[in-house]
Scaffold this active site. Structure first.
Site, PDB file in Angstrom:
ATOM      1  CB  SER A  83      -0.921   0.025   1.221  1.00  0.00           C
ATOM      2  OG  SER A  83      -1.667   1.226   1.242  1.00  0.00           O
ATOM      3  CE1 TYR A 141      -3.675  -1.900   4.668  1.00  0.00           C
ATOM      4  CE2 TYR A 141      -2.956   0.336   4.201  1.00  0.00           C
ATOM      5  CZ  TYR A 141      -3.478  -0.861   3.776  1.00  0.00           C
ATOM      6  OH  TYR A 141      -3.806  -1.037   2.449  1.00  0.00           O
TER       7      TYR A 141
HETATM    8  N1  LIG Z   1      -8.636  -0.632  -2.282  1.00  0.00           N
HETATM    9  C1  LIG Z   1      -7.539   0.100  -2.314  1.00  0.00           C
HETATM   10  O1  LIG Z   1      -7.525   1.202  -2.878  1.00  0.00           O
HETATM   11  C2  LIG Z   1      -6.278  -0.408  -1.664  1.00  0.00           C
HETATM   12  C3  LIG Z   1      -5.217   0.493  -1.512  1.00  0.00           C
HETATM   13  C4  LIG Z   1      -4.032   0.022  -0.995  1.00  0.00           C
HETATM   14  C5  LIG Z   1      -3.899  -1.321  -0.648  1.00  0.00           C
HETATM   15  N2  LIG Z   1      -4.960  -2.174  -0.779  1.00  0.00           N
HETATM   16  C6  LIG Z   1      -4.769  -3.570  -0.381  1.00  0.00           C
HETATM   17  O2  LIG Z   1      -5.399  -4.426  -1.312  1.00  0.00           O
HETATM   18  C7  LIG Z   1      -5.900  -5.579  -0.640  1.00  0.00           C
HETATM   19  C8  LIG Z   1      -7.393  -5.752  -0.929  1.00  0.00           C
HETATM   20  O3  LIG Z   1      -8.066  -4.606  -0.462  1.00  0.00           O
HETATM   21  P1  LIG Z   1      -9.578  -4.305  -0.805  1.00  0.00           P
HETATM   22  O4  LIG Z   1      -9.680  -2.823  -0.818  1.00  0.00           O
HETATM   23  O5  LIG Z   1     -10.005  -5.077  -1.984  1.00  0.00           O
HETATM   24  O6  LIG Z   1     -10.299  -4.866   0.509  1.00  0.00           O
HETATM   25  P2  LIG Z   1     -11.787  -5.465   0.730  1.00  0.00           P
HETATM   26  O7  LIG Z   1     -12.150  -5.178   2.144  1.00  0.00           O
HETATM   27  O8  LIG Z   1     -12.701  -4.982  -0.352  1.00  0.00           O
HETATM   28  O9  LIG Z   1     -11.560  -7.020   0.560  1.00  0.00           O
HETATM   29  C9  LIG Z   1     -10.757  -7.730   1.475  1.00  0.00           C
HETATM   30  C10 LIG Z   1     -11.209  -9.166   1.532  1.00  0.00           C
HETATM   31  O10 LIG Z   1     -10.372  -9.848   2.495  1.00  0.00           O
HETATM   32  C11 LIG Z   1     -11.206 -10.612   3.357  1.00  0.00           C
HETATM   33  N3  LIG Z   1     -10.550 -10.792   4.666  1.00  0.00           N
HETATM   34  C12 LIG Z   1     -10.511  -9.921   5.695  1.00  0.00           C
HETATM   35  N4  LIG Z   1      -9.824 -10.416   6.715  1.00  0.00           N
HETATM   36  C13 LIG Z   1      -9.396 -11.658   6.335  1.00  0.00           C
HETATM   37  C14 LIG Z   1      -8.649 -12.671   6.967  1.00  0.00           C
HETATM   38  N5  LIG Z   1      -8.176 -12.524   8.200  1.00  0.00           N
HETATM   39  N6  LIG Z   1      -8.406 -13.818   6.280  1.00  0.00           N
HETATM   40  C15 LIG Z   1      -8.889 -13.981   5.023  1.00  0.00           C
HETATM   41  N7  LIG Z   1      -9.628 -13.052   4.382  1.00  0.00           N
HETATM   42  C16 LIG Z   1      -9.875 -11.899   5.028  1.00  0.00           C
HETATM   43  C17 LIG Z   1     -12.493  -9.816   3.451  1.00  0.00           C
HETATM   44  O11 LIG Z   1     -13.573 -10.617   3.901  1.00  0.00           O
HETATM   45  C18 LIG Z   1     -12.645  -9.326   2.010  1.00  0.00           C
HETATM   46  O12 LIG Z   1     -13.326 -10.269   1.212  1.00  0.00           O
HETATM   47  C19 LIG Z   1      -5.589  -5.380   0.847  1.00  0.00           C
HETATM   48  O13 LIG Z   1      -4.394  -6.046   1.164  1.00  0.00           O
HETATM   49  C20 LIG Z   1      -5.415  -3.895   0.952  1.00  0.00           C
HETATM   50  O14 LIG Z   1      -4.584  -3.528   2.028  1.00  0.00           O
HETATM   51  C21 LIG Z   1      -6.149  -1.731  -1.273  1.00  0.00           C
END
Ligand SMILES: NC(=O)c1ccc[n+]([C@@H]2O[C@H](COP(=O)([O-])OP(=O)(O)OC[C@H]3O[C@@H](n4cnc5c(N)ncnc54)[C@H](O)[C@@H]3O)[C@@H](O)[C@H]2O)c1
Length: 273
Positions: A153, A166
């Site tokens: 991230s 985080y």
């Molecule tokens: N969306 C963004 O703009 C963004 C930005 C930077 C980093 N990220 C990273 O991308 C990844 C996905 O993010 P997202 O925005 O799609 O999140 P999201 O919340 O939409 O999806 C995350 C998924 O992970 C599952 N989850 C949560 N805890 C868990 C656990 N302990 N074990 C297994 N599954 C688990 C949730 O149920 C969900 O289905 C993450 O690692 C996040 O840090 C996202």
């Protein structure tokens, strides 16, 4: 997405892919894209309902061979079971996408964080991916082929306020990415990180709690919009998971419409108190 059918693409056809957190957001987008490309997909997700729903979608829309394994990535035995399930089901594991993340509690200043928040952040963002990589590597090494993509991230890279656990876990994961990439380079296993920017469920929740930031977030992006998990992020994860990435390892790709160049709108500065 009719054009996404396996026979139309096939860049990772027959490959076995494990995607954590594939019940929603970016993980789901990646799982859908992988299925469209002909991969066998293990949906590893803590939430049974969304995990099973993703598997149904992959089968119905893409005719994919997909399975669900309930996995909490903070639990080592469940993570090891996840890798074992892929190998028992399909005889191999080619691609590992460490994507899962869930809440660690309140946003707050460094001095007010609890040990529990830090432990949870590191379990989810560092140890989970590490356990998965450690379990998958012997299989990938024996095959002479493997792809690991770790979701990191910009929050960590730019040290955004309020999210110490985080930021720290994600930056530790980038260090793991580079270390494993270096050590595993001779084996045919490449390891890369992606820092995405996407309108996932988590993003929408965060913006719903800070409505004034939603428009500002779109405006602050050089391309004028925050990306789509399946259409903007997943194609890059696919590239990193394909044969095309065979000479690319230890890198971080910012898949964010260019917002890392000058920084992004984030939560307002925290109180100094
Ligand atoms: N969306 C963004 O703009 C963004 C930005 C930077 C980093 N990220 C990273 O991308 C990844 C996905 O993010 P997202 O925005 O799609 O999140 P999201 O919340 O939409 O999806 C995350 C998924 O992970 C599952 N989850 C949560 N805890 C868990 C656990 N302990 N074990 C297994 N599954 C688990 C949730 O149920 C969900 O289905 C993450 O690692 C996040 O840090 C996202």
């Amino acid at each position: 997405m009719a054009q996404g059918r396996a026979e139309a693409y096939g860049r990772i056809a027959g490959r076995v892919a494990v995607v954590t957190g594939a019940g929603d957001g970016i993980g789901k987008g990646v799982a859908r894209r992988f299925a469209a490309e002909g991969a066998k997909v293990l949906v590893a997700e803590i939430d049974g309902e969304s995990g099973e729903a993703t598997v149904r979608e992959l089968a119905e829309e893409f005719g994919a061979d997909a399975r669900f394994v309930r996995t909490d990535v903070t639990d080592r035995r469940q993570v090891e079971n996840m890798v074992a399930t892929a190998v028992e089901t399909w005889g191999r594991i080619d691609i590992l996408v460490n994507n899962a993340w869930g809440s660690t509690g309140a946003v707050g200043r460094v001095e007010n964080k609890t040990d529990e928040q830090l432990d949870r952040g590191f379990a989810m963002g560092y140890y989970g991916p590490y356990w998965a990589m450690r379990a998958a590597f012997p299989h990938m090494k024996a095959q002479g082929w493997g792809r690991v993509v770790n979701m990191c991230s910009l929050n960590g890279v730019n040290a955004h306020m309020g999210t110490l656990e985080y930021n720290s876990a994600k930056e530790a994961l980038r260090a793991l990415t580079r270390t494993a990439a270096r050590e595993w380079a001779p084996t045919g296993v490449v390891v890369n990180a992606v820092c995405p920017g996407a309108k996932s469920a988590a993003f929408r929740r965060r913006m719903a709690a800070n409505p004034e930031l939603s428009t500002a977030a779109d405006r602050s992006n050089p391309m004028g919009r925050i990306g789509d998990p399946e259409e903007d992020i997943a194609p890059v994860v696919l590239f990193l998971s394909s044969e095309d990435a065979r000479y690319l390892t230890g890198n971080t790709l910012f898949v964010d419409g260019g917002s890392h160049i000058n920084g992004v709108v984030w939560l307002p500065d925290l109180d100094a108190s």
